[in-house]
Write an enzyme that holds these catalytic residues in place. Structure first.
Site, PDB file in Angstrom:
ATOM      1  N   THR A   7       0.834  -1.192   0.000  1.00 50.55           N
ATOM      2  CA  THR A   7       0.000   0.000   0.000  1.00 50.55           C
ATOM      3  C   THR A   7       0.869   1.243   0.000  1.00 50.55           C
ATOM      4  O   THR A   7       2.029   1.207   0.427  1.00 50.55           O
ATOM      5  CB  THR A   7      -0.924   0.025   1.238  1.00 50.55           C
ATOM      6  N   HIS A   8       0.317   2.334  -0.495  1.00 52.85           N
ATOM      7  CA  HIS A   8       0.962   3.637  -0.393  1.00 52.85           C
ATOM      8  C   HIS A   8       0.234   4.491   0.653  1.00 52.85           C
ATOM      9  O   HIS A   8       0.527   5.677   0.806  1.00 52.85           O
ATOM     10  CB  HIS A   8       0.958   4.345  -1.752  1.00 52.85           C
ATOM     11  N   GLU A  10      -0.130   5.040   4.329  1.00 57.97           N
ATOM     12  CA  GLU A  10       0.513   4.755   5.615  1.00 57.97           C
ATOM     13  C   GLU A  10      -0.512   4.556   6.727  1.00 57.97           C
ATOM     14  O   GLU A  10      -0.216   3.951   7.757  1.00 57.97           O
ATOM     15  CB  GLU A  10       1.467   5.888   5.990  1.00 57.97           C
ATOM     16  N   GLY A  11      -1.737   5.059   6.519  1.00 61.94           N
ATOM     17  CA  GLY A  11      -2.777   4.928   7.531  1.00 61.94           C
ATOM     18  C   GLY A  11      -3.220   3.498   7.769  1.00 61.94           C
ATOM     19  O   GLY A  11      -3.834   3.200   8.804  1.00 61.94           O
ATOM     20  N   LYS A  12      -2.913   2.595   6.847  1.00 62.53           N
ATOM     21  CA  LYS A  12      -3.300   1.197   7.022  1.00 62.53           C
ATOM     22  C   LYS A  12      -2.405   0.474   8.034  1.00 62.53           C
ATOM     23  O   LYS A  12      -2.817  -0.495   8.669  1.00 62.53           O
ATOM     24  CB  LYS A  12      -3.240   0.444   5.691  1.00 62.53           C
ATOM     25  N   ASP A  74      -7.710  -6.154  -0.631  1.00 65.21           N
ATOM     26  CA  ASP A  74      -8.554  -5.504  -1.633  1.00 65.21           C
ATOM     27  C   ASP A  74      -9.982  -5.590  -1.129  1.00 65.21           C
ATOM     28  O   ASP A  74     -10.397  -6.634  -0.608  1.00 65.21           O
ATOM     29  CB  ASP A  74      -8.425  -6.184  -3.000  1.00 65.21           C
ATOM     30  N   ASP A 173     -18.555   5.039   3.470  1.00 63.78           N
ATOM     31  CA  ASP A 173     -18.855   4.973   4.901  1.00 63.78           C
ATOM     32  C   ASP A 173     -20.050   5.824   5.303  1.00 63.78           C
ATOM     33  O   ASP A 173     -20.822   5.452   6.188  1.00 63.78           O
ATOM     34  CB  ASP A 173     -17.641   5.402   5.723  1.00 63.78           C
TER      35      ASP A 173
END
Length: 224
Positions: A7-8, A10-12, A74, A173
């Site tokens: 991933t790009h 960083e919040g993950k 995904d 959401d």
């Protein structure tokens, strides 16, 4: 052991770290998570037609480029009455990738005449872990084993409402009310949308959290 998260965003990483700490306990300190973005790796072209296929495409690409175990996910929204849609096209449903406002507006317009009781939907996530053949975690007594792949699924059921509510989260959401609720209501006495929940409340029930939690035993196996 270093694991590269494909991933790009960083919040993950904090969410994945929390899951690993909860599932692995004291052994979690043996796992170092780094993002593909921090290693300047490119995003692979996602040519799969399922969440599982796209998660594996991303994990395999990172594993092949780095020679390290790679983790990818995904996910997307599936609306019952629309079959598998938006599905893997969730992020670009309106034709513009990542335009949440346009994606939400298009989906709401498509469901405008659908009765409330028929607006059931679910968020789905596939999480994949790929351990390359030449990685030391794929060796026994120095002998390379076949590259390994593990895929786990998670889902969060609920319904699509008629107008957005809430300022948190992203994607769909603000128009999705999960079946699992945190035990409180909004100011109007309604069940919360994902965007009205705190990050902790949403993560506790999310499709991504469930898929990554199911993947944790495979990570534990690597460090054992």
């Amino acid at each position: 052991m270093k694991i590269v998260v494909a991933t790009h965003n960083e919040g993950k990483l904090p969410e994945i770290r929390t899951i690993i700490e909860n599932e692995l306990g004291a052994a979690a300190h043996q796992v170092e998570l780094v993002s593909a973005g921090s290693m300047n790796l490119p995003d692979p072209v996602e040519t799969g037609v399922t969440f599982e296929e796209n998660a594996l495409i991303k994990a395999r690409d990172v594993a092949e480029r780095t020679g390290l175990p790679a983790l990818a996910d995904d996910s997307g929204l599936i609306v019952d009455i629309l079959g598998s849609a938006p599905g893997i096209l969730s992020a670009r449903w309106s034709g513009v990738h990542g335009h949440d406002g346009a994606n939400n507006a298009l989906l709401l317009s498509q469901l405008e005449d659908i009765a409330d009781e028929k607006r059931g939907a679910r968020f789905c996530c596939a999480a994949a872990l790929v351990i390359p053949q030449d990685c030391k975690e794929s060796q026994v007594d120095g002998t390379p084993l076949k590259a390994r792949k593990i895929v786990e699924l998670g889902e969060m059921r609920g319904a699509v409402i008629r107008e957005p509510r809430g300022e948190n989260g992203f994607g769909y959401d603000s128009i999705f009310v999960p079946e699992d609720q945190p035990g409180r209501l909004d100011n109007a006495g309604r069940m919360l949308t994902s965007a009205e929940m705190t990050a902790e409340e949403k993560n506790a029930i999310s499709h991504r959290h469930k898929a990554l939690t199911a993947l944790a035993p495979a990570i534990k196996e690597l460090i054992d």
